[in-house]
Design an enzyme around this catalytic site. Structure first.
Site, PDB file in Angstrom:
ATOM      1  N   GLY A  68       0.762  -1.309   0.063  1.00 29.74           N
ATOM      2  CA  GLY A  68       0.118  -0.014  -0.045  1.00 29.74           C
ATOM      3  C   GLY A  68       0.724   1.430   0.130  1.00 29.74           C
ATOM      4  CB  SER A  69       4.477   2.088  -0.675  1.00 29.51           C
ATOM      5  OG  SER A  69       4.480   1.802  -2.242  1.00 29.51           O
ATOM      6  CG  ASN A  70       1.912   3.546  -5.755  1.00 25.69           C
ATOM      7  OD1 ASN A  70       2.188   4.543  -6.257  1.00 25.69           O
ATOM      8  ND2 ASN A  70       2.450   2.124  -6.012  1.00 25.69           N
TER       9      ASN A  70
ATOM     10  CG  LEU B 122      -1.893  -7.793  -7.380  1.00 24.42           C
ATOM     11  CD1 LEU B 122      -0.891  -8.903  -6.830  1.00 24.42           C
ATOM     12  CD2 LEU B 122      -1.182  -6.808  -8.321  1.00 24.42           C
TER      13      LEU B 122
ATOM     14  CG  ASN C  29      -4.064  -0.827 -12.872  1.00 25.75           C
ATOM     15  OD1 ASN C  29      -3.718  -0.675 -11.633  1.00 25.75           O
ATOM     16  ND2 ASN C  29      -3.335  -1.464 -13.695  1.00 25.75           N
TER      17      ASN C  29
ATOM     18  CG  HIS D 295       1.227  -2.451 -15.731  1.00 25.69           C
ATOM     19  ND1 HIS D 295       0.789  -3.392 -14.983  1.00 25.69           N
ATOM     20  CD2 HIS D 295       2.499  -2.932 -16.332  1.00 25.69           C
ATOM     21  CE1 HIS D 295       1.694  -4.661 -15.369  1.00 25.69           C
ATOM     22  NE2 HIS D 295       2.561  -4.241 -16.191  1.00 25.69           N
TER      23      HIS D 295
ATOM     24  CG  ASP E 263      -2.068  -4.712 -16.791  1.00 25.44           C
ATOM     25  OD1 ASP E 263      -2.635  -4.224 -15.846  1.00 25.44           O
ATOM     26  OD2 ASP E 263      -1.377  -5.783 -16.585  1.00 25.44           O
TER      27      ASP E 263
ATOM     28  CD  GLU F 299       4.229   2.144  -9.096  1.00 23.84           C
ATOM     29  OE1 GLU F 299       3.888   1.442  -9.920  1.00 23.84           O
ATOM     30  OE2 GLU F 299       4.423   1.817  -7.956  1.00 23.84           O
TER      31      GLU F 299
HETATM   32  C1  GAR Z   1       3.019  -1.137  -7.737  1.00 23.92           C
HETATM   33  O1  GAR Z   1       4.308  -1.137  -7.920  1.00 23.92           O
HETATM   34  C2  GAR Z   1       2.069  -1.125  -8.936  1.00 23.92           C
HETATM   35  O2  GAR Z   1       2.390  -0.557  -9.781  1.00 23.92           O
HETATM   36  C3  GAR Z   1       1.825  -2.734  -8.892  1.00 23.92           C
HETATM   37  O3  GAR Z   1       1.966  -3.183  -7.688  1.00 23.92           O
HETATM   38  C4  GAR Z   1       2.739  -2.454  -6.783  1.00 23.92           C
HETATM   39  C5  GAR Z   1       1.993  -1.984  -5.235  1.00 23.92           C
HETATM   40  O4  GAR Z   1       2.882  -1.326  -4.686  1.00 23.92           O
HETATM   41  N1  GAR Z   1       0.671  -3.114  -9.663  1.00 23.92           N
HETATM   42  C6  GAR Z   1       0.816  -4.089 -10.402  1.00 23.92           C
HETATM   43  O5  GAR Z   1       1.424  -4.810 -10.591  1.00 23.92           O
HETATM   44  C7  GAR Z   1      -0.846  -4.197 -11.134  1.00 23.92           C
HETATM   45  N2  GAR Z   1      -0.396  -4.955 -12.282  1.00 23.92           N
HETATM   46  P1  GAR Z   1       2.123  -0.643  -3.208  1.00 23.92           P
HETATM   47  O6  GAR Z   1       1.415  -1.633  -2.554  1.00 23.92           O
HETATM   48  O7  GAR Z   1       3.658  -0.363  -2.614  1.00 23.92           O
HETATM   49  O8  GAR Z   1       1.613   0.477  -3.696  1.00 23.92           O
END
Ligand code: GAR
Length: 285
Positions: free
Chosen positions: A107-109, A180, A197, A199, A240, A269
């Protein structure tokens, strides 16, 4: 027309039926009560009677629909509906855009987006939706006092895709941040062009089912790419695939491991996702 209403209010068929029934019964009830109240006065049926009747009915209408909405299970919808009407009449600020963040992992984003809009009056992160018990994003939500919704596959794909909960939280816009699961059509059709989304690669390369997190970076390095990056895109019914809104790039150096590349991608991101959301919603951060 019914489809338009369903989309506008983001409800399913059953809810729409209950809402329309509440409007009809609430309207009849307030009409009846208005007449009943006036019958206790000695006003003659004339222009004054009509004027007072209209004022009375306007005052009674919100109370009647709210009352009727309770047995129909639509109280929250009508409460929010009346608040919005009130805001329009009084010319108060446009209500904040309510965002649900869907995330499955650390969940950093999500965290960055929450932080960015914490003090915004135009955006509210109203709900965190997660499909994984114990996921880091749930602790972040708890810390930030944001409601969470833990979803399970069967209802997401074979049920109502949790539309009722999203509607109860008045969600206007959905942000996938490391979510996911593929988004079901039921949800996409209720939020046309309102689901985005992120990616961790430059789509259309390195996307599709099974391509997430470290797997993407491993594939990029294995293919000797000199450049990778992020893609922010609208969500459609193909993994995607939806229209690209933004891409940002970074170098892939010779000695980069998937972990190092993941760090570079995360920096991109965190910098761009909140910015793009603000731009799409035309909101100053
Ligand atoms: C992120 O890098 C995002 O781009 C990726 O999961 C990570 C989640 O990181 N998403 C995918 O791969 C979707 N196909 P986070 O939980 O630290 O935000």
């Amino acid at each position: 027309m019914f489809n338009k209403l369903k989309q506008r209010w983001r409800v399913n068929e059953l809810q729409l039926l209950l809402i329309i029934s509440t409007f009809a019964l609430g309207g009849s009830l307030c009409g009846y009560l208005g007449k009943k109240i006036l019958s206790f006065t000695d006003l003659e049926k004339g222009i004054l009677w009509v004027g007072i009747y209209i004022i009375l009915v306007s005052l009674l209408w919100p109370i009647c629909v709210l009352l009727i909405s309770i047995p129909f299970g639509q109280f929250n919808f009508f409460k929010n509906y009346l608040v919005k009407i009130g805001q329009r009449i009084t010319g108060k600020n446009h209500p904040a855009t309510r965002i649900a963040i869907f995330a499955s992992g650390a969940g950093s984003n999500a965290h960055k987006i929450i932080e960015t809009f914490k003090s915004s009056s135009s955006v509210k992160i109203a709900l965190i939706v997660c499909n994984k018990k114990g996921a880091g994003v749930l602790s972040i939500a708890a810390k930030e006092k944001i409601p969470t919704l833990l979803i399970e596959k069967k209802r997401f794909y074979e049920g109502d895709a949790y539309l009722q909960e999203l509607s109860r939280h008045q969600i206007d816009f959905i942000v996938l941040a490391g979510f996911l699961w593929q988004v079901p059509l039921a949800l996409i059709s209720q939020y046309p062009n309102n689901i985005i989304n992120i990616h961790p690669a430059l789509l259309p390369k390195y996307g599709g089912k099974g391509m997430y997190g470290a797997k993407v970076h491993e594939a990029v390095i294995a293919a000797n790419e000199k450049e990778s990056g992020i893609t922010i895109h609208y969500v459609d019914e193909i993994y995607d695939h939806g229209n690209i809104i933004f891409q940002g790039t970074c170098r892939v150096d010779e000695n980069d491991t998937p972990e190092i590349l993941a760090q570079k991608i995360h920096i991109l991101e965190h910098r761009h996702y909140p910015e793009v959301i603000a731009r799409l919603l035309q909101i100053p951060k």
